[in-house]
Design a protein around this motif. Structure first.
Motif, PDB file in Angstrom:
ATOM      1  N   LEU A  13       0.834  -1.196   0.000  1.00  0.00           N
ATOM      2  CA  LEU A  13       0.000   0.000   0.000  1.00  0.00           C
ATOM      3  C   LEU A  13       0.872   1.251   0.000  1.00  0.00           C
ATOM      4  N   ARG A  14       1.926   1.248   0.806  1.00  0.00           N
ATOM      5  CA  ARG A  14       2.845   2.385   0.836  1.00  0.00           C
ATOM      6  C   ARG A  14       3.470   2.612  -0.538  1.00  0.00           C
ATOM      7  N   ARG A  15       3.853   1.550  -1.221  1.00  0.00           N
ATOM      8  CA  ARG A  15       4.442   1.672  -2.562  1.00  0.00           C
ATOM      9  C   ARG A  15       3.444   2.277  -3.555  1.00  0.00           C
ATOM     10  N   VAL A  16       2.194   1.820  -3.478  1.00  0.00           N
ATOM     11  CA  VAL A  16       1.155   2.350  -4.367  1.00  0.00           C
ATOM     12  C   VAL A  16       0.975   3.848  -4.117  1.00  0.00           C
ATOM     13  N   VAL A  17       0.859   4.222  -2.854  1.00  0.00           N
ATOM     14  CA  VAL A  17       0.643   5.638  -2.508  1.00  0.00           C
ATOM     15  C   VAL A  17       1.829   6.487  -2.954  1.00  0.00           C
ATOM     16  N   GLU A  18       3.038   6.018  -2.725  1.00  0.00           N
ATOM     17  CA  GLU A  18       4.221   6.767  -3.157  1.00  0.00           C
ATOM     18  C   GLU A  18       4.227   6.948  -4.667  1.00  0.00           C
ATOM     19  N   ARG A  19       3.928   5.881  -5.394  1.00  0.00           N
ATOM     20  CA  ARG A  19       3.898   5.974  -6.856  1.00  0.00           C
ATOM     21  C   ARG A  19       2.811   6.939  -7.303  1.00  0.00           C
ATOM     22  N   TRP A  20       1.650   6.856  -6.688  1.00  0.00           N
ATOM     23  CA  TRP A  20       0.527   7.725  -7.045  1.00  0.00           C
ATOM     24  C   TRP A  20       0.929   9.195  -6.920  1.00  0.00           C
ATOM     25  N   HIS A  21       1.607   9.528  -5.849  1.00  0.00           N
ATOM     26  CA  HIS A  21       1.981  10.921  -5.607  1.00  0.00           C
ATOM     27  C   HIS A  21       3.048  11.417  -6.574  1.00  0.00           C
ATOM     28  N   LEU A  25      -0.829  14.833 -13.044  1.00  0.00           N
ATOM     29  CA  LEU A  25      -2.284  14.824 -12.843  1.00  0.00           C
ATOM     30  C   LEU A  25      -3.013  14.109 -13.975  1.00  0.00           C
ATOM     31  N   ASP A  26      -2.663  14.371 -15.214  1.00  0.00           N
ATOM     32  CA  ASP A  26      -3.381  13.733 -16.322  1.00  0.00           C
ATOM     33  C   ASP A  26      -3.211  12.215 -16.299  1.00  0.00           C
ATOM     34  N   HIS A  27      -2.048  11.742 -15.904  1.00  0.00           N
ATOM     35  CA  HIS A  27      -1.816  10.297 -15.803  1.00  0.00           C
ATOM     36  C   HIS A  27      -2.635   9.718 -14.641  1.00  0.00           C
ATOM     37  N   ALA A  28      -2.645  10.419 -13.520  1.00  0.00           N
ATOM     38  CA  ALA A  28      -3.441   9.961 -12.371  1.00  0.00           C
ATOM     39  C   ALA A  28      -4.923   9.886 -12.749  1.00  0.00           C
ATOM     40  N   LEU A  29      -5.411  10.890 -13.447  1.00  0.00           N
ATOM     41  CA  LEU A  29      -6.816  10.891 -13.853  1.00  0.00           C
ATOM     42  C   LEU A  29      -7.133   9.707 -14.761  1.00  0.00           C
ATOM     43  N   SER A  30      -6.185   9.354 -15.631  1.00  0.00           N
ATOM     44  CA  SER A  30      -6.427   8.226 -16.536  1.00  0.00           C
ATOM     45  C   SER A  30      -6.420   6.887 -15.795  1.00  0.00           C
ATOM     46  N   ARG A  31      -5.807   6.841 -14.621  1.00  0.00           N
ATOM     47  CA  ARG A  31      -5.734   5.596 -13.832  1.00  0.00           C
ATOM     48  C   ARG A  31      -6.798   5.522 -12.733  1.00  0.00           C
ATOM     49  N   MET A  32      -7.540   6.592 -12.568  1.00  0.00           N
ATOM     50  CA  MET A  32      -8.577   6.623 -11.532  1.00  0.00           C
ATOM     51  C   MET A  32      -9.566   5.465 -11.630  1.00  0.00           C
ATOM     52  N   SER A  34      -9.294   2.341 -12.515  1.00  0.00           N
ATOM     53  CA  SER A  34      -8.799   1.075 -11.968  1.00  0.00           C
ATOM     54  C   SER A  34      -8.615   1.161 -10.453  1.00  0.00           C
ATOM     55  N   VAL A  35      -8.172   2.299  -9.961  1.00  0.00           N
ATOM     56  CA  VAL A  35      -8.007   2.459  -8.514  1.00  0.00           C
ATOM     57  C   VAL A  35      -9.374   2.474  -7.836  1.00  0.00           C
ATOM     58  N   ARG A  36     -10.305   3.215  -8.418  1.00  0.00           N
ATOM     59  CA  ARG A  36     -11.647   3.293  -7.831  1.00  0.00           C
ATOM     60  C   ARG A  36     -12.331   1.928  -7.841  1.00  0.00           C
ATOM     61  N   ALA A  37     -12.069   1.137  -8.878  1.00  0.00           N
ATOM     62  CA  ALA A  37     -12.667  -0.208  -8.927  1.00  0.00           C
ATOM     63  C   ALA A  37     -12.177  -1.052  -7.757  1.00  0.00           C
ATOM     64  N   LEU A  60     -14.205  11.312  -5.018  1.00  0.00           N
ATOM     65  CA  LEU A  60     -13.717  12.575  -4.467  1.00  0.00           C
ATOM     66  C   LEU A  60     -12.467  13.078  -5.167  1.00  0.00           C
ATOM     67  N   GLY A  61     -12.061  12.394  -6.233  1.00  0.00           N
ATOM     68  CA  GLY A  61     -10.952  12.864  -7.046  1.00  0.00           C
ATOM     69  C   GLY A  61      -9.611  12.249  -6.691  1.00  0.00           C
ATOM     70  N   PRO A  62      -8.609  12.568  -7.500  1.00  0.00           N
ATOM     71  CA  PRO A  62      -7.292  11.953  -7.352  1.00  0.00           C
ATOM     72  C   PRO A  62      -6.556  12.346  -6.078  1.00  0.00           C
ATOM     73  N   ALA A  63      -6.899  13.463  -5.493  1.00  0.00           N
ATOM     74  CA  ALA A  63      -6.224  13.887  -4.263  1.00  0.00           C
ATOM     75  C   ALA A  63      -6.655  13.052  -3.062  1.00  0.00           C
ATOM     76  N   VAL A  64      -7.792  12.381  -3.163  1.00  0.00           N
ATOM     77  CA  VAL A  64      -8.362  11.671  -2.024  1.00  0.00           C
ATOM     78  C   VAL A  64      -8.397  10.153  -2.224  1.00  0.00           C
ATOM     79  N   VAL A  65      -8.281   9.681  -3.459  1.00  0.00           N
ATOM     80  CA  VAL A  65      -8.495   8.259  -3.726  1.00  0.00           C
ATOM     81  C   VAL A  65      -7.503   7.360  -2.983  1.00  0.00           C
ATOM     82  N   MET A  66      -6.298   7.806  -2.735  1.00  0.00           N
ATOM     83  CA  MET A  66      -5.347   6.975  -1.989  1.00  0.00           C
ATOM     84  C   MET A  66      -5.750   6.869  -0.517  1.00  0.00           C
ATOM     85  N   ASP A  67      -6.328   7.932   0.014  1.00  0.00           N
ATOM     86  CA  ASP A  67      -6.848   7.860   1.381  1.00  0.00           C
ATOM     87  C   ASP A  67      -8.007   6.871   1.444  1.00  0.00           C
TER      88      ASP A  67
END
Length: 99
Positions: A13-21, A25-32, A34-37, A60-67
């Motif tokens: 989980l820590r690795r995922v969160v670090e990578r996400w950060h 932004l455009d890349h994070a939005l395109s991956r939302m 799969s993360v939301r699923a 709640l968007g890419p800023a919150v999805v890791m939380d």
């Protein structure tokens, strides 16, 4: 009392969160999606374990999805202490690889 989340899951989980950060932004939005699923799958599993109806996790968007992901992982191991950590770690690793 420590976290109910097994170390191998916490580490992934820590690795995922670090990578996400690190993502633009455009890349994070395109991956939302799969993360939301995964967040929704975990939420549905927790609801089932608790004997309640599954509810949609708010978007709640890419800023919150890791939380949201971190909370659902924690909730899963609270609701299912015997859940297989390798399955959850594998799901998280799959998300990380697609990032």
């Amino acid at each position: 009392m420590g976290s109910p989340t097994p170390h191998e899951v916490s580490d992934e989980l820590r690795r995922v969160v670090e990578r996400w950060h690190q993502l633009p932004l455009d890349h994070a939005l395109s991956r939302m999606p799969s993360v939301r699923a995964l967040v929704q799958t975990l939420a549905d599993r927790v609801a089932g374990s608790r004997g309640v109806d599954a509810q949609p996790v708010p978007e709640l968007g890419p800023a919150v999805v890791m939380d949201q992901l971190a909370v659902m992982v924690l909730d899963l191991f609270r609701a299912e202490p015997d859940a297989d950590p390798s399955d959850v770690a594998d799901e998280l690793a799959g998300i990380r690889r697609c990032l």
